[in-house]
Design a protein around this motif. Structure first.
Motif, PDB file in Angstrom:
ATOM      1  N   ASP A   9     -50.122  35.298  28.859  1.00 35.05           N
ATOM      2  CA  ASP A   9     -49.664  36.366  29.558  1.00 35.05           C
ATOM      3  C   ASP A   9     -50.506  36.234  30.954  1.00 35.05           C
ATOM      4  OD1 ASP A   9     -48.318  37.508  27.561  1.00 35.05           O
ATOM      5  OD2 ASP A   9     -49.790  38.654  26.957  1.00 35.05           O
ATOM      6  N   ILE A  10     -51.569  35.414  30.954  1.00 32.88           N
ATOM      7  CA  ILE A  10     -52.290  35.279  32.089  1.00 32.88           C
ATOM      8  C   ILE A  10     -51.963  33.962  32.968  1.00 32.88           C
ATOM      9  CG2 ILE A  10     -54.188  36.706  31.538  1.00 32.88           C
ATOM     10  CD1 ILE A  10     -55.865  34.134  30.964  1.00 32.88           C
ATOM     11  N   LEU A  11     -51.503  32.888  32.306  1.00 36.61           N
ATOM     12  CA  LEU A  11     -51.252  31.765  32.896  1.00 36.61           C
ATOM     13  C   LEU A  11     -49.992  31.797  33.981  1.00 36.61           C
ATOM     14  CD1 LEU A  11     -51.537  28.995  29.931  1.00 36.61           C
ATOM     15  CD2 LEU A  11     -53.065  29.417  32.167  1.00 36.61           C
ATOM     16  N   ALA A  12     -49.685  31.187  34.726  1.00 40.71           N
ATOM     17  CA  ALA A  12     -48.711  31.188  35.715  1.00 40.71           C
ATOM     18  C   ALA A  12     -48.678  29.598  36.277  1.00 40.71           C
ATOM     19  CB  ALA A  12     -49.003  32.037  37.272  1.00 40.71           C
ATOM     20  N   CYS A  13     -47.396  29.165  36.686  1.00 41.10           N
ATOM     21  CA  CYS A  13     -47.058  28.127  37.160  1.00 41.10           C
ATOM     22  C   CYS A  13     -48.070  27.807  38.457  1.00 41.10           C
ATOM     23  CB  CYS A  13     -45.627  27.923  37.541  1.00 41.10           C
ATOM     24  SG  CYS A  13     -45.011  26.219  38.435  1.00 41.10           S
ATOM     25  N   PRO A  14     -48.647  26.642  38.331  1.00 41.44           N
ATOM     26  CA  PRO A  14     -49.431  26.481  39.357  1.00 41.44           C
ATOM     27  C   PRO A  14     -48.773  26.030  40.793  1.00 41.44           C
ATOM     28  CG  PRO A  14     -49.630  24.619  37.817  1.00 41.44           C
ATOM     29  CD  PRO A  14     -48.733  25.599  37.365  1.00 41.44           C
ATOM     30  N   GLN A  15     -47.335  25.604  40.708  1.00 43.36           N
ATOM     31  CA  GLN A  15     -46.709  25.370  41.937  1.00 43.36           C
ATOM     32  C   GLN A  15     -46.103  26.596  42.439  1.00 43.36           C
ATOM     33  OE1 GLN A  15     -44.485  21.843  42.284  1.00 43.36           O
ATOM     34  NE2 GLN A  15     -42.498  22.765  42.485  1.00 43.36           N
ATOM     35  N   CYS A  16     -45.306  27.387  41.995  1.00 42.59           N
ATOM     36  CA  CYS A  16     -44.977  28.561  42.389  1.00 42.59           C
ATOM     37  C   CYS A  16     -45.377  29.869  42.137  1.00 42.59           C
ATOM     38  CB  CYS A  16     -43.403  28.692  42.041  1.00 42.59           C
ATOM     39  SG  CYS A  16     -43.031  29.327  40.138  1.00 42.59           S
ATOM     40  N   GLU A  39     -47.127  20.040  29.849  1.00 40.47           N
ATOM     41  CA  GLU A  39     -47.612  19.498  28.539  1.00 40.47           C
ATOM     42  C   GLU A  39     -48.813  20.267  27.952  1.00 40.47           C
ATOM     43  OE1 GLU A  39     -48.352  15.356  25.838  1.00 40.47           O
ATOM     44  OE2 GLU A  39     -48.166  15.504  28.106  1.00 40.47           O
ATOM     45  N   ILE A  40     -48.914  20.298  26.637  1.00 37.49           N
ATOM     46  CA  ILE A  40     -49.933  21.007  25.828  1.00 37.49           C
ATOM     47  C   ILE A  40     -50.409  19.827  25.012  1.00 37.49           C
ATOM     48  CG2 ILE A  40     -50.717  22.763  24.104  1.00 37.49           C
ATOM     49  CD1 ILE A  40     -48.373  24.443  24.933  1.00 37.49           C
ATOM     50  N   ARG A  41     -51.944  19.367  25.258  1.00 36.20           N
ATOM     51  CA  ARG A  41     -52.452  18.458  24.557  1.00 36.20           C
ATOM     52  C   ARG A  41     -53.575  18.989  23.755  1.00 36.20           C
ATOM     53  NH1 ARG A  41     -52.939  14.662  29.575  1.00 36.20           N
ATOM     54  NH2 ARG A  41     -51.203  14.790  30.282  1.00 36.20           N
ATOM     55  N   MET A  47     -52.140  22.154  33.331  1.00 37.40           N
ATOM     56  CA  MET A  47     -51.605  22.833  34.270  1.00 37.40           C
ATOM     57  C   MET A  47     -51.761  22.128  35.639  1.00 37.40           C
ATOM     58  SD  MET A  47     -50.162  25.080  32.677  1.00 37.40           S
ATOM     59  CE  MET A  47     -49.571  26.394  33.580  1.00 37.40           C
ATOM     60  N   LEU A  48     -51.300  20.729  35.825  1.00 40.36           N
ATOM     61  CA  LEU A  48     -51.598  20.010  37.007  1.00 40.36           C
ATOM     62  C   LEU A  48     -50.038  19.776  37.350  1.00 40.36           C
ATOM     63  CD1 LEU A  48     -54.457  17.673  35.825  1.00 40.36           C
ATOM     64  CD2 LEU A  48     -54.622  19.717  37.264  1.00 40.36           C
ATOM     65  N   ILE A  49     -49.699  19.996  38.553  1.00 44.78           N
ATOM     66  CA  ILE A  49     -48.285  19.851  38.988  1.00 44.78           C
ATOM     67  C   ILE A  49     -48.050  18.293  39.078  1.00 44.78           C
ATOM     68  CG2 ILE A  49     -46.955  19.689  40.997  1.00 44.78           C
ATOM     69  CD1 ILE A  49     -48.761  22.306  41.958  1.00 44.78           C
ATOM     70  N   GLU A  50     -49.117  17.499  39.259  1.00 43.71           N
ATOM     71  CA  GLU A  50     -48.877  15.841  39.025  1.00 43.71           C
ATOM     72  C   GLU A  50     -48.664  15.618  37.858  1.00 43.71           C
ATOM     73  OE1 GLU A  50     -53.117  16.555  39.654  1.00 43.71           O
ATOM     74  OE2 GLU A  50     -51.407  17.172  40.741  1.00 43.71           O
ATOM     75  N   GLU A  51     -48.997  16.197  36.729  1.00 49.50           N
ATOM     76  CA  GLU A  51     -48.794  15.772  35.547  1.00 49.50           C
ATOM     77  C   GLU A  51     -47.513  16.428  34.659  1.00 49.50           C
ATOM     78  OE1 GLU A  51     -51.122  14.220  32.883  1.00 49.50           O
ATOM     79  OE2 GLU A  51     -52.515  13.682  34.355  1.00 49.50           O
ATOM     80  N   ALA A  52     -46.862  17.203  35.483  1.00 47.84           N
ATOM     81  CA  ALA A  52     -45.909  17.970  35.128  1.00 47.84           C
ATOM     82  C   ALA A  52     -44.456  17.150  34.913  1.00 47.84           C
ATOM     83  CB  ALA A  52     -45.532  19.385  35.692  1.00 47.84           C
ATOM     84  N   LYS A  53     -43.418  17.583  34.005  1.00 49.53           N
ATOM     85  CA  LYS A  53     -42.266  16.765  33.915  1.00 49.53           C
ATOM     86  C   LYS A  53     -41.096  17.520  34.327  1.00 49.53           C
ATOM     87  CE  LYS A  53     -44.416  13.399  30.481  1.00 49.53           C
ATOM     88  NZ  LYS A  53     -45.181  13.895  29.805  1.00 49.53           N
ATOM     89  N   PRO A  54     -40.268  16.965  34.758  1.00 49.86           N
ATOM     90  CA  PRO A  54     -38.776  17.623  35.062  1.00 49.86           C
ATOM     91  C   PRO A  54     -38.221  17.829  33.667  1.00 49.86           C
ATOM     92  CG  PRO A  54     -38.501  15.457  35.965  1.00 49.86           C
ATOM     93  CD  PRO A  54     -40.030  15.605  35.408  1.00 49.86           C
ATOM     94  N   PHE A  55     -37.575  18.919  33.698  1.00 48.48           N
ATOM     95  CA  PHE A  55     -36.427  19.071  32.611  1.00 48.48           C
ATOM     96  C   PHE A  55     -35.350  19.839  32.936  1.00 48.48           C
ATOM     97  CE2 PHE A  55     -38.007  23.597  33.048  1.00 48.48           C
ATOM     98  CZ  PHE A  55     -36.975  24.082  32.193  1.00 48.48           C
ATOM     99  N   ASN A  56     -34.227  19.672  32.198  1.00 45.98           N
ATOM    100  CA  ASN A  56     -32.867  20.251  32.279  1.00 45.98           C
ATOM    101  C   ASN A  56     -32.488  21.314  31.566  1.00 45.98           C
ATOM    102  OD1 ASN A  56     -32.161  18.299  34.219  1.00 45.98           O
ATOM    103  ND2 ASN A  56     -31.716  16.854  32.518  1.00 45.98           N
ATOM    104  N   LEU A  57     -32.219  22.581  32.030  1.00 52.20           N
ATOM    105  CA  LEU A  57     -31.838  23.627  31.422  1.00 52.20           C
ATOM    106  C   LEU A  57     -30.689  23.598  30.275  1.00 52.20           C
ATOM    107  CD1 LEU A  57     -32.127  26.318  34.065  1.00 52.20           C
ATOM    108  CD2 LEU A  57     -34.023  25.955  32.036  1.00 52.20           C
TER     109      LEU A  57
END
Length: 57
Positions: A9-16, A39-41, A47-57
């Protein structure tokens, strides 16, 4: 996977700064606006933008 709903509930996308949600296998957090998955490890969301991976809906 032990991601607490209170934490989600408190987390948000670091990019947008938008909403994120848990993906179906519960191994990542999805921002649909940015089309990124964070990713969750070891039960810790990465929550690092440079570690995020693109995905398709």
């Amino acid at each position: 996977m032990a991601i607490n709903q209170e934490l989600l509930d408190i987390l948000a996308c670091p990019q947008c700064k938008g909403e994120i949600r848990l993906n179906d296998p519960q191994d990542g957090l999805i921002c649909e606006a940015c089309r990124l998955v964070y990713e969750i490890r070891d039960d810790i969301p990465i929550m690092l933008i440079e570690e995020a991976k693109p995905f398709n809906l």
